[in-house]
Structures are given as C-alpha cells and as structure tokens.
Motif scaffolding. Sequence first.
Motif, PDB file in Angstrom:
ATOM      1  N   PHE A  78     114.593 -29.874 -10.974  1.00 40.24           N
ATOM      2  CA  PHE A  78     114.232 -30.625  -9.772  1.00 40.24           C
ATOM      3  C   PHE A  78     115.444 -30.803  -8.858  1.00 40.24           C
ATOM      4  N   VAL A  79     116.571 -31.185  -9.427  1.00 41.18           N
ATOM      5  CA  VAL A  79     117.787 -31.404  -8.624  1.00 41.18           C
ATOM      6  C   VAL A  79     118.251 -30.091  -7.997  1.00 41.18           C
ATOM      7  N   VAL A  80     118.301 -29.026  -8.786  1.00 40.09           N
ATOM      8  CA  VAL A  80     118.762 -27.735  -8.269  1.00 40.09           C
ATOM      9  C   VAL A  80     117.821 -27.243  -7.173  1.00 40.09           C
ATOM     10  N   PHE A  81     116.524 -27.340  -7.403  1.00 38.29           N
ATOM     11  CA  PHE A  81     115.537 -26.892  -6.420  1.00 38.29           C
ATOM     12  C   PHE A  81     115.663 -27.674  -5.120  1.00 38.29           C
ATOM     13  N   THR A  82     115.714 -28.995  -5.233  1.00 38.61           N
ATOM     14  CA  THR A  82     115.784 -29.840  -4.035  1.00 38.61           C
ATOM     15  C   THR A  82     117.058 -29.572  -3.238  1.00 38.61           C
ATOM     16  N   LEU A  83     118.188 -29.498  -3.922  1.00 39.25           N
ATOM     17  CA  LEU A  83     119.451 -29.259  -3.220  1.00 39.25           C
ATOM     18  C   LEU A  83     119.500 -27.862  -2.602  1.00 39.25           C
ATOM     19  N   SER A  84     119.037 -26.857  -3.324  1.00 38.14           N
ATOM     20  CA  SER A  84     119.120 -25.497  -2.787  1.00 38.14           C
ATOM     21  C   SER A  84     118.224 -25.331  -1.565  1.00 38.14           C
ATOM     22  N   VAL A  85     117.038 -25.888  -1.583  1.00 37.27           N
ATOM     23  CA  VAL A  85     116.148 -25.774  -0.420  1.00 37.27           C
ATOM     24  C   VAL A  85     116.650 -26.661   0.711  1.00 37.27           C
ATOM     25  N   GLY A  86     117.052 -27.882   0.375  1.00 36.98           N
ATOM     26  CA  GLY A  86     117.466 -28.836   1.407  1.00 36.98           C
ATOM     27  C   GLY A  86     118.756 -28.479   2.109  1.00 36.98           C
TER      28      GLY A  86
ATOM     29  N   GLU B 151     111.179 -29.519   4.187  1.00 40.63           N
ATOM     30  CA  GLU B 151     110.561 -30.772   3.719  1.00 40.63           C
ATOM     31  C   GLU B 151     109.244 -30.493   3.000  1.00 40.63           C
ATOM     32  N   GLU B 152     108.457 -29.607   3.574  1.00 41.97           N
ATOM     33  CA  GLU B 152     107.171 -29.275   2.962  1.00 41.97           C
ATOM     34  C   GLU B 152     107.365 -28.525   1.640  1.00 41.97           C
ATOM     35  N   ILE B 153     108.337 -27.634   1.612  1.00 38.93           N
ATOM     36  CA  ILE B 153     108.618 -26.871   0.395  1.00 38.93           C
ATOM     37  C   ILE B 153     109.103 -27.811  -0.705  1.00 38.93           C
ATOM     38  N   VAL B 154     110.014 -28.720  -0.358  1.00 37.14           N
ATOM     39  CA  VAL B 154     110.509 -29.680  -1.347  1.00 37.14           C
ATOM     40  C   VAL B 154     109.366 -30.569  -1.835  1.00 37.14           C
ATOM     41  N   PHE B 155     108.487 -30.998  -0.939  1.00 42.72           N
ATOM     42  CA  PHE B 155     107.344 -31.817  -1.340  1.00 42.72           C
ATOM     43  C   PHE B 155     106.466 -31.061  -2.339  1.00 42.72           C
ATOM     44  N   GLY B 156     106.097 -29.826  -2.001  1.00 40.65           N
ATOM     45  CA  GLY B 156     105.246 -29.036  -2.894  1.00 40.65           C
ATOM     46  C   GLY B 156     105.926 -28.729  -4.215  1.00 40.65           C
TER      47      GLY B 156
END
Length: 130
Positions: A61-69, A77-82
């Motif tokens: 979750f942390v890696v995904f959120t940081l890499s996209v953000g 924002e939509e990608i992180v939400f999904g």
Amino acid sequence: MALVIPVISVLGVMSAALLKARDRRRWRRQGLRPEQIAERLYERVEPTRPNWWILGGSLLFVVFTLSVGLNGVPYSEEIVFGGSLAIVAFLIVRLTRELEPEARNTLVGTALVIFVFRAIRAPARASPGG
C-alpha cells in the motif's frame, strides 16, 4: 487538538497503574504472597506472532501510494483510491478468515465507515466576509 488522543492514552496508562497499585496494597493487607498478587495482576498472554499478509499488504500500500502520487501520473487520486480499495479489501478478506463472526462484522463495518469518511471531500468553507 491533535494532542488530545495521546493525552487520553497517557491518562489511561496512568489510571491503570494507579488501579494496579491500589489492588496490590489491598491484597497485601489481606495477606496474599507476592507470587499470588503477581498472578492476579498480570495475565499470562501468548506471544503475538506477526501477520505477514498484513505487513506485506501495508508495505505494498505504501509503495503503491507513493509511486503513483509522486510520479505525476494523470488521474493519480482516482488510481490511488481504486488501488487502496483493492488492497484494503484484500487485506480485510485475509484477516476476516481468522476472526470470529462478531469481530468480523465489527471490523468490516468500521473499515467501511473509515474508508467512506476518508474518501469524501470536505465541503468548501465560506469566506470570512460573506
């Protein structure tokens, strides 16, 4: 305001210590031996084992959120939400398999409320002059 929760936590720990000290004195006056008092005061608890699914999912979750953000991805924002919804749903399914039905319902209900609350944007505030 942000310090209210830690202050309440510290007060809870202090209250528990005071209650244990009170019980210890009372049992000493009743003639209990120190070993008996210790048995009453401290429960024997099994050592907690880490849940590697939860730890790994949290890391994902942390890696995904940081890499996209942080990479300036369009619709981040939509990608992180999904992605967050998918990861949290997966982790909840893994965790609920190990829980009793009542604890399972409480976990799912709480997770839904928190997720919806965090997903809704705050309403815009009116300007001070009008």
